[in-house]
Write a protein that holds these residues in place. Structure first.
Motif: not given
Length: 476
Positions: A464-476
């Motif tokens: 879940a933390a990785l997904q939070e990070f990817l969203a914050a960095m707009r890497l999704h």
């Protein structure tokens, strides 16, 4: 016009830092789409080493490398010095400062990517936090990746912020204003924190860390190689330090795969020896890739090993303070120690490199006597191996506090490798017996389960933390 996404990772060239960044790159490669580029950036020798290690372990890994020009001699460093493994600890500061000179070359590289319509995310080591300035100038996302644990990171951050006037009490204990609930003894601090402010390069050391701390406050996110359920207190401390506006994402454990090392001739010989030992019987001993203890401490450790009679593998390095060209060999250990261990098939001294992850993953390994560097901690617990703690420097003292006091998977038997660092063979032997007992093994199995669940598909905290990070960095 649509842009291509590009993740640029910039580690500092210390062994533990490089290992963690490679594992972070592997993780990102697994979860990001193939059209997202991933590049590791460093100086020529470091890039060559990174390229060789990744190609040996993962030949099909789609990760690129970029070389920043660097001439060590321009900074008063030996010609081949581009990492901490090439110099003694007192010279680290020169390397830290030398890497700050890479900013123009790094800026030119990021500028080129942006000009090529790349949407760039820079993930940088805490020791090159100056990269946030480049990211800001070029309109890029920026994250700091911390390769050590949360509690140790929070304590080190506060120590540097309070240098040189650390607030020791009359009882000799240190209570930091940022974390008054934590008490630290002088023996739990590296020598650098106890040095006189006027002692040589101390002003430069403090100024360097202050610069990186100030840069770090400007980042968009912090990645940490830890697990939320294991370090809730430490992560809260880090979040309190940075403020609520910066997401702190615990994506651990990022741990090496040891299969490639085990396949070498030296690695295979070690594994064959382990195959000859009973399950959970062997004590593995290592003080890290660049650390060692003093000769008199080695004598005490060797005496403790003989008194327990337990089988052991010792990743052996020459003692601190010994000139190996003048004094070396058996005199570092009790007379006949290695010969007796080999004759009884009870002990194996591995000189220099040892296949650590493969050893910890082996069913015959029952405990790890460690300096408690964070990578070693995670590698041990991921494989269900409890720890005999002997911290030597930096955040290792605080890792031991977490392991022993919060997780209950470690006994500290000694502290430091100074001439004044007391080591008693009976205490070491007692700690070994405790850690290799059934109670400690049950507790480490519970911790191992927590680590595994962190990556569970149905709500694992690290996932879940990785997904939070990817969203914050707009890497999704």
């Amino acid at each position: 016009m649509s842009s291509n996404k590009h993740v640029v990772l910039f580690p500092f060239p210390g062994q533990g830092h490089l290992v963690s960044f490679v594992e972070a790159a592997r993780l990102l490669r697994r979860v990001l789409p193939g059209d997202v580029s991933i590049t590791l950036v460093s100086t020529p020798r470091n890039v060559a080493a990174l390229r060789a290690s990744t190609s040996a372990s993962s030949p099909s890994l789609d990760i690129s490398f970029h070389v920043l020009p660097f001439v060590p001699a321009d900074h008063g460093l030996p010609a081949d010095c581009e990492s901490t493994s090439s110099i003694p600890p007192p010279a680290y500061l020169t390397l830290f400062e030398a890497f700050e000179s890479l900013e123009p070359a790094f800026d030119a590289y990021i500028s080129r990517l942006v000009a090529e319509n790349e949407s760039v995310c820079v993930i940088a080591d805490v020791f090159v936090a100056w990269t946030v300035g480049v990211a800001r100038r070029r309109g890029c996302a920026n994250a700091v990746f911390v390769s050590c644990g949360a509690f140790g990171t929070a304590i080190l951050h506060a120590l540097w912020k309070n240098m040189p006037a650390l607030p020791f009490g009359g009882d000799g204990l240190l209570r930091l204003p940022e974390h008054p609930e934590v008490e630290l003894h002088r023996s739990q601090m590296s020598v650098v924190f106890l040095s006189s402010p006027s002692a040589g390069a101390m002003d430069r050391v403090i100024a360097f860390h202050d610069r990186q701390i100030q840069h770090g406050y400007l980042t968009d996110a912090v990645l940490m190689n830890t697990v939320q359920e294991l370090e809730p207190t430490g992560l809260d401390m880090v979040r309190r330090t940075l403020g609520k506006q910066v997401p702190v994402c615990s994506i651990g454990p990022l741990v090496r795969d040891g299969s490639a090392h085990a396949a070498t001739d030296d690695g295979a010989a070690v594994i064959r020896w382990l195959d000859s030992q009973p399950p959970s019987s062997v004590l593995y001993i290592s003080f890290g890739s660049q650390n060692s203890i003093r000769r008199k401490q080695m004598m005490e450790l060797a005496t403790a090993l003989e008194s327990t009679g337990r089988p052991f593998i010792w990743a052996f390095r020459p003692p601190v303070g010994i000139d190996v060209d003048v004094n070396g060999g058996e005199e570092w250990l009790p007379e006949g120690f290695e010969a007796r261990a080999r004759a009884a098939n009870r002990g194996l001294l591995v000189y220099g490199w040892a296949p650590q992850v493969s050893i910890l993953a082996h069913g015959s390994t029952g405990a790890f006597l460690s300096h408690c560097g964070w990578n070693s901690v995670l590698e041990s617990l991921t494989h269900g191996v409890p720890i005999v703690g002997w911290p030597l420097s930096a955040e290792q003292f605080y890792n031991v506090k977490t392991l022993a006091e919060e997780w209950g998977v470690c006994v500290e038997v000694a502290r430091g490798n100074l001439e004044s660092s007391a080591v008693e063979s009976c205490k070491v032997a007692e700690g070994i017996e405790t850690v290799m007992g059934a109670d400690m093994r049950r507790r480490v199995a519970e911790v191992q389960g927590v680590i595994k669940r962190a990556w569970a598909e149905d709500g694992g905290s690290s996932r879940a933390a990785l997904q939070e990070f990817l969203a914050a960095m707009r890497l999704h």
